[in-house]
Write an enzyme that holds these catalytic residues in place. Sequence first.
Site, PDB file in Angstrom:
ATOM      1  N   TYR A 141       0.839  -1.201   0.000  1.00 45.85           N
ATOM      2  CA  TYR A 141       0.000   0.000   0.000  1.00 45.85           C
ATOM      3  C   TYR A 141       0.871   1.247   0.000  1.00 45.85           C
ATOM      4  O   TYR A 141       1.689   1.463   0.893  1.00 45.85           O
ATOM      5  CB  TYR A 141      -0.889  -0.019   1.235  1.00 45.85           C
ATOM      6  CG  TYR A 141      -2.091   0.883   1.173  1.00 45.85           C
ATOM      7  CD1 TYR A 141      -3.333   0.370   0.819  1.00 45.85           C
ATOM      8  CD2 TYR A 141      -2.010   2.229   1.495  1.00 45.85           C
ATOM      9  CE1 TYR A 141      -4.462   1.178   0.795  1.00 45.85           C
ATOM     10  CE2 TYR A 141      -3.130   3.041   1.465  1.00 45.85           C
ATOM     11  CZ  TYR A 141      -4.351   2.513   1.115  1.00 45.85           C
ATOM     12  OH  TYR A 141      -5.463   3.319   1.083  1.00 45.85           O
ATOM     13  N   TYR A 189      -5.877   5.193  -7.091  1.00 46.34           N
ATOM     14  CA  TYR A 189      -6.056   5.112  -5.645  1.00 46.34           C
ATOM     15  C   TYR A 189      -7.458   4.591  -5.376  1.00 46.34           C
ATOM     16  O   TYR A 189      -8.430   5.344  -5.391  1.00 46.34           O
ATOM     17  CB  TYR A 189      -5.856   6.489  -5.013  1.00 46.34           C
ATOM     18  CG  TYR A 189      -6.094   6.521  -3.523  1.00 46.34           C
ATOM     19  CD1 TYR A 189      -5.253   5.836  -2.654  1.00 46.34           C
ATOM     20  CD2 TYR A 189      -7.147   7.241  -2.973  1.00 46.34           C
ATOM     21  CE1 TYR A 189      -5.455   5.870  -1.286  1.00 46.34           C
ATOM     22  CE2 TYR A 189      -7.360   7.285  -1.602  1.00 46.34           C
ATOM     23  CZ  TYR A 189      -6.510   6.592  -0.770  1.00 46.34           C
ATOM     24  OH  TYR A 189      -6.708   6.622   0.588  1.00 46.34           O
TER      25      TYR A 189
END
Length: 381
Positions: free
Chosen positions: A290, A334
């Site tokens: 991430y 995202y």
Amino acid sequence: MTGGAAAVVGIGATAFTKDSGRSELALAAEAVRAALDDAGLGPGDVDGMVTFTMDTSPEITVAQAAGIGELTFFSRIHYGGGAACATVQQAALAVTAGIADVVVCYRAFNERSGRRFGAGVRGREPSAEGVALGWGLPYGLLTPASWAAMGARRYLHVYGLEPEVFGHVAVTDRRHAATNPAAYFHGRPITLADHAASRWIAEPLRLLDCCQETDGGQALVVTSLERARALRHPPAVVVAAAQGAGRAQEQMTSYYRDGIEGLPEMGVVARQLWARSGLGPADVDVAVLYDHFTPYVLMQLEEFGFCGPGEGAAFVAAEALPLNTHGGQLGEAYLHGMNGIAEAVRQLRGTAANQVPRASRALVTAGTGVPTSGLLLGADG
């Protein structure tokens, strides 16, 4: 959880844009239908759904919009991007417990054209979480970048590094995005010089250290490994899954720990994944970490034991491990980490745009700085 009994069998996404022109519900329904089609399943096969507490499209509403009927399981995971891998964990738990047969995990938002996380904190209802944020807000810590900058600065100080080291993550992500047709930054790689020349957002973080703001949706389908073997694609087996919150954990503002140069919450996840799977760093073929902010990728590599403390940048620069092969959230989109799980599935299927030869084990992580989660996915057999 110790895995091996459930698998991801379908992945589907909308286009990744900066202005979708559609509602978040429409994005969610499109992604769910695409994931079911990818799996070779129909809406009538679904009896479970999992999403984020932050999502604006409830399970029952998405079910209606996608043509799904009765549900026997529905669940939501808290803590923003930290929920990503935990949605698959929840789905796998439901499947292995016999509570549901086919579970869809989804996340959809208009994060660029609608609510923008980078715009800062505004209009929050009173809550314990708001009180924690309130210790920093009067001093200008108003956005996720400013919250992350505190840990990033400490990381540089402790290990005697300069902000330029973060550029290795940005360059790696954008190199992969450049050859991924689904990525927003397809065809647009960057250099270390580009990173160093980008404007400051919250020192020591520059523009190219920060993830995108994206409109889009991503969905995943989870079912039993037994059923998965009869479906359209090779299954991505859930080898292990875990959630983690560290001591003195807050949401992005855990400044009162003994040290803030690491990510203890991801350490909790790492220990569980390695113990439950019997695997270690040397067994991972591709990592999807991430990357809302570049320093957190370096810290995650260190928490998982791929390298020593302070050595993350050198590890990335050496290309010692295929990393964020879709372009990550800095390069592809995202989607709160859900698109990263989809990339791991593609790698195990052998269909990724930047395919790692013979990839059979993939590590995926969710948002850091908050209570988080992680997955080890593997090829069947």
